[in-house]
Motif scaffolding. Structure first.
Motif, PDB file in Angstrom:
ATOM      1  N   UNK A  30      17.402   4.627  13.465  1.00 29.01           N
ATOM      2  CA  UNK A  30      16.705   3.997  12.357  1.00 29.01           C
ATOM      3  C   UNK A  30      15.294   3.591  12.769  1.00 29.01           C
ATOM      4  N   UNK A  31      14.314   3.920  11.958  1.00 27.98           N
ATOM      5  CA  UNK A  31      12.935   3.502  12.203  1.00 27.98           C
ATOM      6  C   UNK A  31      12.736   2.122  11.575  1.00 27.98           C
ATOM      7  N   UNK A  32      12.572   1.097  12.418  1.00 30.41           N
ATOM      8  CA  UNK A  32      12.519  -0.271  11.913  1.00 30.41           C
ATOM      9  C   UNK A  32      11.097  -0.759  11.623  1.00 30.41           C
ATOM     10  N   UNK A  33      10.152   0.176  11.447  1.00 28.62           N
ATOM     11  CA  UNK A  33       8.786  -0.223  11.141  1.00 28.62           C
ATOM     12  C   UNK A  33       8.706  -0.940   9.799  1.00 28.62           C
ATOM     13  N   UNK A 143      11.314  -4.693  10.672  1.00 27.64           N
ATOM     14  CA  UNK A 143      10.962  -5.924  11.381  1.00 27.64           C
ATOM     15  C   UNK A 143       9.843  -5.747  12.388  1.00 27.64           C
ATOM     16  N   UNK A 144       9.457  -4.528  12.705  1.00 27.31           N
ATOM     17  CA  UNK A 144       8.468  -4.301  13.755  1.00 27.31           C
ATOM     18  C   UNK A 144       7.313  -3.448  13.255  1.00 27.31           C
ATOM     19  N   UNK A 145       6.248  -3.429  14.046  1.00 28.68           N
ATOM     20  CA  UNK A 145       5.171  -2.503  13.782  1.00 28.68           C
ATOM     21  C   UNK A 145       4.345  -2.823  12.557  1.00 28.68           C
ATOM     22  N   UNK A 146       3.552  -1.841  12.162  1.00 26.89           N
ATOM     23  CA  UNK A 146       2.651  -2.000  11.023  1.00 26.89           C
ATOM     24  C   UNK A 146       2.392  -0.643  10.396  1.00 26.89           C
ATOM     25  N   UNK A 147       3.298  -0.220   9.547  1.00 28.37           N
ATOM     26  CA  UNK A 147       3.189   1.079   8.893  1.00 28.37           C
ATOM     27  C   UNK A 147       2.449   0.955   7.571  1.00 28.37           C
ATOM     28  N   UNK A 148       1.854   2.068   7.141  1.00 28.91           N
ATOM     29  CA  UNK A 148       1.216   2.098   5.829  1.00 28.91           C
ATOM     30  C   UNK A 148       2.044   2.916   4.841  1.00 28.91           C
ATOM     31  N   UNK A 149       3.210   3.358   5.280  1.00 30.56           N
ATOM     32  CA  UNK A 149       4.143   4.053   4.397  1.00 30.56           C
ATOM     33  C   UNK A 149       5.544   3.810   4.925  1.00 30.56           C
ATOM     34  N   UNK A 150       6.497   3.708   4.028  1.00 31.86           N
ATOM     35  CA  UNK A 150       7.873   3.403   4.438  1.00 31.86           C
ATOM     36  C   UNK A 150       8.593   4.650   4.942  1.00 31.86           C
ATOM     37  N   UNK A 151       9.490   4.495   5.923  1.00 34.37           N
ATOM     38  CA  UNK A 151      10.409   5.579   6.288  1.00 34.37           C
ATOM     39  C   UNK A 151      11.498   5.641   5.217  1.00 34.37           C
ATOM     40  N   UNK A 176      10.671   2.435  16.656  1.00 37.28           N
ATOM     41  CA  UNK A 176       9.577   2.097  15.757  1.00 37.28           C
ATOM     42  C   UNK A 176       8.535   3.200  15.780  1.00 37.28           C
ATOM     43  N   UNK A 177       8.228   3.751  14.626  1.00 35.62           N
ATOM     44  CA  UNK A 177       7.084   4.646  14.471  1.00 35.62           C
ATOM     45  C   UNK A 177       6.213   4.059  13.368  1.00 35.62           C
ATOM     46  N   UNK A 178       4.980   3.722  13.711  1.00 32.21           N
ATOM     47  CA  UNK A 178       4.054   3.172  12.724  1.00 32.21           C
ATOM     48  C   UNK A 178       3.517   4.303  11.852  1.00 32.21           C
ATOM     49  N   UNK A 179       4.181   4.503  10.734  1.00 29.63           N
ATOM     50  CA  UNK A 179       3.896   5.649   9.872  1.00 29.63           C
ATOM     51  C   UNK A 179       2.497   5.519   9.287  1.00 29.63           C
ATOM     52  N   UNK A 180       1.708   6.574   9.411  1.00 22.97           N
ATOM     53  CA  UNK A 180       0.367   6.614   8.850  1.00 22.97           C
ATOM     54  C   UNK A 180       0.316   7.486   7.609  1.00 22.97           C
ATOM     55  N   UNK A 181      -0.806   7.493   6.908  1.00 21.70           N
ATOM     56  CA  UNK A 181      -0.904   8.284   5.670  1.00 21.70           C
ATOM     57  C   UNK A 181      -0.872   9.781   5.907  1.00 21.70           C
ATOM     58  N   UNK A 182      -1.234  10.221   7.120  1.00 17.58           N
ATOM     59  CA  UNK A 182      -1.255  11.653   7.391  1.00 17.58           C
ATOM     60  C   UNK A 182       0.103  12.311   7.271  1.00 17.58           C
ATOM     61  N   UNK A 183       1.173  11.540   7.535  1.00 19.47           N
ATOM     62  CA  UNK A 183       2.522  12.082   7.430  1.00 19.47           C
ATOM     63  C   UNK A 183       2.811  12.610   6.033  1.00 19.47           C
ATOM     64  N   UNK A 200       0.520   8.960  15.724  1.00 23.19           N
ATOM     65  CA  UNK A 200       1.145   7.717  15.275  1.00 23.19           C
ATOM     66  C   UNK A 200       1.826   7.061  16.476  1.00 23.19           C
ATOM     67  N   UNK A 201       1.708   5.746  16.559  1.00 22.35           N
ATOM     68  CA  UNK A 201       2.271   5.003  17.685  1.00 22.35           C
ATOM     69  C   UNK A 201       3.785   4.843  17.535  1.00 22.35           C
ATOM     70  N   UNK A 202       4.491   4.948  18.665  1.00 23.97           N
ATOM     71  CA  UNK A 202       5.931   4.718  18.637  1.00 23.97           C
ATOM     72  C   UNK A 202       6.354   3.831  19.803  1.00 23.97           C
ATOM     73  N   UNK A 203       7.537   3.235  19.638  1.00 20.83           N
ATOM     74  CA  UNK A 203       8.170   2.425  20.671  1.00 20.83           C
ATOM     75  C   UNK A 203       9.668   2.672  20.587  1.00 20.83           C
TER      76      UNK A 203
END
Length: 312
Positions: A30-33, A143-151, A176-183, A200-203
Protein backbone atom coordinates in the motif's frame (compact mmCIF):
# COMPACT_ATOMS: atom_id res chain seq x y z
CA UNK A 1 -13.39 -6.80 -12.52
CA UNK A 2 -11.18 -9.87 -12.18
CA UNK A 3 -8.70 -10.40 -15.04
CA UNK A 4 -6.62 -13.55 -15.34
CA UNK A 5 -3.51 -12.53 -17.27
CA UNK A 6 -2.60 -16.12 -18.06
CA UNK A 7 -5.90 -17.24 -19.60
CA UNK A 8 -7.37 -13.85 -20.50
CA UNK A 9 -10.50 -14.80 -18.59
CA UNK A 10 -12.61 -11.95 -17.20
CA UNK A 11 -15.29 -12.02 -14.52
CA UNK A 12 -17.23 -9.48 -12.51
CA UNK A 13 -17.02 -9.14 -8.74
CA UNK A 14 -17.79 -6.62 -6.02
CA UNK A 15 -14.87 -5.19 -4.05
CA UNK A 16 -16.02 -6.80 -0.74
CA UNK A 17 -15.24 -10.13 -2.44
CA UNK A 18 -11.52 -9.30 -2.50
CA UNK A 19 -10.63 -11.63 0.41
CA UNK A 20 -11.84 -14.59 -1.64
CA UNK A 21 -9.55 -13.57 -4.52
CA UNK A 22 -6.41 -13.49 -2.41
CA UNK A 23 -4.61 -16.29 -0.59
CA UNK A 24 -3.30 -16.66 2.97
CA UNK A 25 0.33 -15.57 2.87
CA UNK A 26 -0.20 -12.98 0.15
CA UNK A 27 1.02 -9.47 0.94
CA UNK A 28 -0.68 -6.25 -0.12
CA UNK A 29 1.67 -3.33 -0.79
CA UNK A 30 0.00 0.00 0.00
CA UNK A 31 1.26 3.48 -0.89
CA UNK A 32 0.61 5.52 2.25
CA UNK A 33 1.38 8.92 0.70
CA UNK A 34 -0.93 11.79 1.61
CA UNK A 35 -2.30 14.29 -0.90
CA UNK A 36 -1.48 17.86 0.15
CA UNK A 37 -3.35 21.06 -0.79
CA UNK A 38 -0.78 21.94 -3.42
CA UNK A 39 -2.80 24.26 -5.66
CA UNK A 40 -2.49 27.99 -4.87
CA UNK A 41 -4.32 30.82 -6.61
CA UNK A 42 -2.18 33.83 -7.57
CA UNK A 43 -2.29 37.13 -9.46
CA UNK A 44 0.41 38.40 -11.80
CA UNK A 45 1.76 41.67 -10.44
CA UNK A 46 2.45 43.10 -13.91
CA UNK A 47 -0.94 42.50 -15.54
CA UNK A 48 -3.32 41.58 -12.74
CA UNK A 49 -4.12 38.37 -14.62
CA UNK A 50 -4.95 35.15 -12.83
CA UNK A 51 -2.26 32.54 -12.34
CA UNK A 52 -1.97 29.25 -10.51
CA UNK A 53 0.95 27.80 -8.60
CA UNK A 54 0.97 24.04 -8.27
CA UNK A 55 3.59 23.10 -5.65
CA UNK A 56 5.63 20.06 -6.67
CA UNK A 57 8.73 19.91 -4.46
CA UNK A 58 10.47 22.10 -1.91
CA UNK A 59 14.06 22.75 -2.98
CA UNK A 60 15.22 25.01 -0.13
CA UNK A 61 13.82 27.26 2.59
CA UNK A 62 12.52 29.69 -0.03
CA UNK A 63 12.56 27.89 -3.38
CA UNK A 64 10.07 25.41 -4.80
CA UNK A 65 9.70 23.48 -8.01
CA UNK A 66 6.19 24.24 -9.26
CA UNK A 67 3.82 23.83 -12.15
CA UNK A 68 2.68 27.26 -13.36
CA UNK A 69 -0.45 28.17 -15.28
CA UNK A 70 -0.26 29.97 -17.65
CA UNK A 71 3.34 28.87 -17.83
CA UNK A 72 4.30 30.55 -21.09
CA UNK A 73 3.41 34.00 -19.73
CA UNK A 74 5.10 33.56 -16.35
CA UNK A 75 8.69 34.07 -17.45
CA UNK A 76 11.68 34.45 -15.10
CA UNK A 77 11.31 37.65 -13.12
CA UNK A 78 7.52 37.54 -13.07
CA UNK A 79 6.16 38.50 -9.66
CA UNK A 80 3.08 36.73 -8.31
CA UNK A 81 0.81 37.85 -5.48
CA UNK A 82 -0.95 35.32 -3.27
CA UNK A 83 -3.26 35.48 -0.29
CA UNK A 84 -2.44 37.42 2.86
CA UNK A 85 0.24 39.51 1.19
CA UNK A 86 2.39 36.53 0.20
CA UNK A 87 4.49 37.04 -2.93
CA UNK A 88 6.57 34.83 -5.17
CA UNK A 89 8.99 35.43 -8.03
CA UNK A 90 9.65 33.09 -10.94
CA UNK A 91 13.37 32.30 -11.01
CA UNK A 92 13.72 29.75 -13.79
CA UNK A 93 11.61 28.03 -16.41
CA UNK A 94 12.07 24.26 -16.66
CA UNK A 95 9.82 23.56 -19.63
CA UNK A 96 6.39 21.90 -19.87
CA UNK A 97 4.93 24.52 -17.52
CA UNK A 98 7.37 23.71 -14.74
CA UNK A 99 9.46 26.40 -13.04
CA UNK A 100 11.46 27.28 -9.95
CA UNK A 101 9.75 29.91 -7.81
CA UNK A 102 11.12 31.82 -4.81
CA UNK A 103 8.82 32.83 -1.97
CA UNK A 104 9.75 35.66 0.40
CA UNK A 105 12.21 34.58 3.13
CA UNK A 106 9.80 35.21 6.01
CA UNK A 107 6.83 33.52 4.38
CA UNK A 108 5.42 30.22 5.53
CA UNK A 109 4.36 28.33 2.43
CA UNK A 110 3.04 25.38 4.40
CA UNK A 111 0.75 27.71 6.34
CA UNK A 112 -0.49 29.15 3.05
CA UNK A 113 -1.17 25.62 1.82
CA UNK A 114 -3.19 24.70 4.87
CA UNK A 115 -5.22 27.92 4.91
CA UNK A 116 -5.96 28.65 1.25
CA UNK A 117 -4.51 25.77 -0.76
CA UNK A 118 -6.81 23.30 -2.49
CA UNK A 119 -6.50 19.62 -3.30
CA UNK A 120 -5.30 19.18 -6.90
CA UNK A 121 -8.04 17.03 -8.39
CA UNK A 122 -7.28 15.41 -11.75
CA UNK A 123 -8.05 17.68 -14.73
CA UNK A 124 -10.83 15.41 -16.01
CA UNK A 125 -12.91 16.23 -12.90
CA UNK A 126 -14.63 19.32 -14.27
CA UNK A 127 -15.48 21.11 -11.03
CA UNK A 128 -13.58 23.08 -8.42
CA UNK A 129 -12.37 21.06 -5.43
CA UNK A 130 -14.39 21.43 -2.25
CA UNK A 131 -13.87 20.55 1.39
CA UNK A 132 -15.11 16.98 0.94
CA UNK A 133 -12.26 16.26 -1.48
CA UNK A 134 -9.73 16.90 1.28
CA UNK A 135 -10.91 13.65 2.89
CA UNK A 136 -12.39 11.75 -0.06
CA UNK A 137 -9.27 12.11 -2.19
CA UNK A 138 -7.18 10.27 0.43
CA UNK A 139 -6.74 6.63 1.29
CA UNK A 140 -7.73 5.60 4.81
CA UNK A 141 -4.06 4.82 5.53
CA UNK A 142 -2.59 8.06 4.11
CA UNK A 143 -0.10 9.42 6.61
CA UNK A 144 3.28 10.15 5.00
CA UNK A 145 4.85 12.19 2.27
CA UNK A 146 3.41 14.95 0.15
CA UNK A 147 1.72 13.82 -3.04
CA UNK A 148 -0.15 15.99 -5.52
CA UNK A 149 -2.31 13.09 -6.68
CA UNK A 150 -3.82 10.16 -4.81
CA UNK A 151 -2.82 6.52 -5.34
CA UNK A 152 -6.41 5.94 -6.36
CA UNK A 153 -6.54 2.13 -6.26
CA UNK A 154 -6.23 2.51 -2.51
CA UNK A 155 -9.41 4.58 -2.29
CA UNK A 156 -11.43 1.35 -2.36
CA UNK A 157 -9.99 0.10 0.92
CA UNK A 158 -11.60 0.67 4.30
CA UNK A 159 -10.22 -0.05 7.74
CA UNK A 160 -12.71 -2.92 8.02
CA UNK A 161 -11.54 -4.40 4.71
CA UNK A 162 -7.90 -4.37 5.84
CA UNK A 163 -8.94 -6.05 9.10
CA UNK A 164 -10.94 -8.70 7.23
CA UNK A 165 -7.98 -9.43 4.96
CA UNK A 166 -5.63 -9.70 7.95
CA UNK A 167 -8.02 -12.14 9.64
CA UNK A 168 -7.94 -14.22 6.44
CA UNK A 169 -4.15 -14.40 6.57
CA UNK A 170 -3.46 -11.72 3.96
CA UNK A 171 -0.66 -9.45 5.14
CA UNK A 172 -0.06 -5.84 4.18
CA UNK A 173 2.85 -3.43 4.29
CA UNK A 174 3.45 0.18 3.37
CA UNK A 175 5.74 2.22 1.21
CA UNK A 176 5.60 5.88 0.25
CA UNK A 177 5.78 7.31 -3.26
CA UNK A 178 5.16 11.05 -3.49
CA UNK A 179 3.00 10.98 -6.59
CA UNK A 180 3.59 13.89 -8.96
CA UNK A 181 1.45 15.22 -11.81
CA UNK A 182 3.64 13.57 -14.44
CA UNK A 183 2.26 10.15 -13.52
CA UNK A 184 -1.16 11.16 -14.81
CA UNK A 185 -0.18 13.26 -17.82
CA UNK A 186 -0.84 11.84 -21.29
CA UNK A 187 2.10 10.40 -23.16
CA UNK A 188 3.40 12.97 -25.63
CA UNK A 189 5.16 10.71 -28.14
CA UNK A 190 3.65 7.94 -30.25
CA UNK A 191 6.64 5.66 -29.72
CA UNK A 192 6.49 4.53 -26.09
CA UNK A 193 10.25 4.45 -25.65
CA UNK A 194 10.45 8.16 -26.51
CA UNK A 195 8.43 9.08 -23.41
CA UNK A 196 9.71 9.61 -19.89
CA UNK A 197 8.32 10.23 -16.41
CA UNK A 198 9.35 12.86 -13.90
CA UNK A 199 11.33 11.43 -10.96
CA UNK A 200 9.29 10.83 -7.80
CA UNK A 201 10.64 10.31 -4.29
CA UNK A 202 10.03 7.02 -2.50
CA UNK A 203 10.66 5.47 0.91
CA UNK A 204 10.39 1.78 1.79
CA UNK A 205 10.69 0.96 5.53
CA UNK A 206 12.86 -1.92 6.71
CA UNK A 207 9.85 -3.79 8.12
CA UNK A 208 8.12 -3.67 4.74
CA UNK A 209 11.18 -5.09 3.00
CA UNK A 210 11.40 -7.86 5.58
CA UNK A 211 7.76 -8.82 5.05
CA UNK A 212 8.13 -8.76 1.27
CA UNK A 213 11.20 -10.99 1.46
CA UNK A 214 9.35 -13.38 3.79
CA UNK A 215 6.36 -13.42 1.42
CA UNK A 216 8.62 -14.37 -1.46
CA UNK A 217 10.41 -17.02 0.63
CA UNK A 218 7.18 -18.71 1.75
CA UNK A 219 5.51 -18.72 -1.66
CA UNK A 220 2.99 -15.93 -1.09
CA UNK A 221 2.13 -13.41 -3.77
CA UNK A 222 3.17 -9.75 -3.73
CA UNK A 223 0.08 -7.68 -4.52
CA UNK A 224 0.59 -4.05 -5.54
CA UNK A 225 -2.33 -1.78 -4.72
CA UNK A 226 -2.02 0.67 -7.59
CA UNK A 227 0.51 1.46 -10.27
CA UNK A 228 2.45 3.73 -7.90
CA UNK A 229 3.19 0.85 -5.54
CA UNK A 230 4.01 -1.33 -8.56
CA UNK A 231 6.57 1.17 -9.85
CA UNK A 232 8.36 1.33 -6.50
CA UNK A 233 8.38 -2.46 -6.23
CA UNK A 234 10.00 -2.70 -9.65
CA UNK A 235 12.56 -0.03 -8.71
CA UNK A 236 13.98 -1.81 -5.64
CA UNK A 237 15.45 -5.09 -4.47
CA UNK A 238 13.16 -6.52 -1.82
CA UNK A 239 15.97 -8.49 -0.18
CA UNK A 240 17.89 -5.31 0.75
CA UNK A 241 17.99 -4.53 4.47
CA UNK A 242 16.70 -0.97 4.14
CA UNK A 243 15.18 1.38 4.87
CA UNK A 244 15.35 2.51 1.26
CA UNK A 245 15.13 6.12 0.11
CA UNK A 246 15.39 7.22 -3.48
CA UNK A 247 13.77 8.50 -6.63
CA UNK A 248 12.23 6.57 -9.46
CA UNK A 249 11.40 7.67 -12.97
CA UNK A 250 10.75 4.10 -14.09
CA UNK A 251 8.37 4.01 -17.07
CA UNK A 252 7.00 0.50 -17.53
CA UNK A 253 5.55 -0.44 -20.90
CA UNK A 254 5.36 -3.62 -23.05
CA UNK A 255 7.46 -5.65 -23.23
CA UNK A 256 8.67 -5.68 -19.65
CA UNK A 257 9.73 -8.51 -17.36
CA UNK A 258 8.42 -7.96 -13.84
CA UNK A 259 10.68 -8.88 -10.92
CA UNK A 260 8.71 -8.26 -7.73
CA UNK A 261 5.05 -8.06 -8.76
CA UNK A 262 2.64 -11.00 -8.82
CA UNK A 263 -0.84 -9.41 -8.62
CA UNK A 264 -2.02 -5.88 -9.40
CA UNK A 265 -5.09 -4.04 -8.08
CA UNK A 266 -5.71 -0.94 -10.15
CA UNK A 267 -8.38 1.41 -11.43
CA UNK A 268 -9.37 1.83 -15.07
CA UNK A 269 -7.08 4.39 -16.65
CA UNK A 270 -7.05 7.08 -19.30
CA UNK A 271 -6.03 5.96 -22.79
CA UNK A 272 -2.59 7.12 -23.83
CA UNK A 273 -1.30 7.24 -20.25
CA UNK A 274 1.74 5.71 -18.57
CA UNK A 275 -0.67 3.95 -16.19
CA UNK A 276 -2.43 1.90 -18.85
CA UNK A 277 0.98 1.16 -20.39
CA UNK A 278 2.04 -0.44 -17.09
CA UNK A 279 -1.14 -2.51 -16.88
CA UNK A 280 -0.65 -3.62 -20.49
CA UNK A 281 2.93 -4.63 -19.71
CA UNK A 282 1.70 -6.74 -16.79
CA UNK A 283 -1.29 -8.46 -18.40
CA UNK A 284 -0.63 -8.12 -22.13
CA UNK A 285 -1.92 -5.39 -24.43
CA UNK A 286 -4.58 -7.46 -26.22
CA UNK A 287 -5.83 -8.92 -22.93
CA UNK A 288 -6.13 -5.49 -21.32
CA UNK A 289 -7.84 -3.92 -24.34
CA UNK A 290 -10.38 -6.75 -24.40
CA UNK A 291 -11.04 -6.27 -20.67
CA UNK A 292 -11.46 -2.51 -21.15
CA UNK A 293 -13.99 -3.04 -23.94
CA UNK A 294 -15.95 -5.29 -21.62
CA UNK A 295 -15.69 -2.68 -18.86
CA UNK A 296 -17.10 0.02 -21.15
CA UNK A 297 -19.93 -2.25 -22.28
CA UNK A 298 -20.65 -3.24 -18.68
CA UNK A 299 -20.88 0.31 -17.37
CA UNK A 300 -17.77 0.25 -15.21
CA UNK A 301 -16.69 3.65 -13.90
CA UNK A 302 -13.25 4.80 -15.00
CA UNK A 303 -10.47 6.98 -13.50
CA UNK A 304 -9.81 8.26 -9.98
CA UNK A 305 -13.23 7.80 -8.35
CA UNK A 306 -14.08 4.80 -10.51
CA UNK A 307 -14.11 1.03 -10.17
CA UNK A 308 -11.20 -1.36 -9.65
CA UNK A 309 -9.70 -4.29 -11.48
CA UNK A 310 -7.56 -7.05 -10.01
CA UNK A 311 -5.09 -8.70 -12.40
CA UNK A 312 -4.02 -12.14 -11.19
Amino acid sequence: MVLNRTTGGVSDAAFPELPSLLHPGDCLVLNDTRVVPARLSATRADTGGHAEIFLLRQLSDTEWKVLLRPGKYCRPGTALSLAEGFTAVVLEGLGSGRAVVAFGPSQRVHRLQSEVGTVPLPPYIKRPPDKTDTDRYQTVYACNGSAVAAPTAGLHFTVDMLSTLAAAGVNHCYLTLNVGPGTFEPLRHEKLADNSLDPEEYHVPSESLALLAETRRTGGRIVAVGTTAARVLESIRIHDAGPLYGETSLFIFPPYSFTNLDVLITNFHLPGSSLIALVAAFAGLDTVMSAYRRAVAGGYRFYSYGDAMIVV
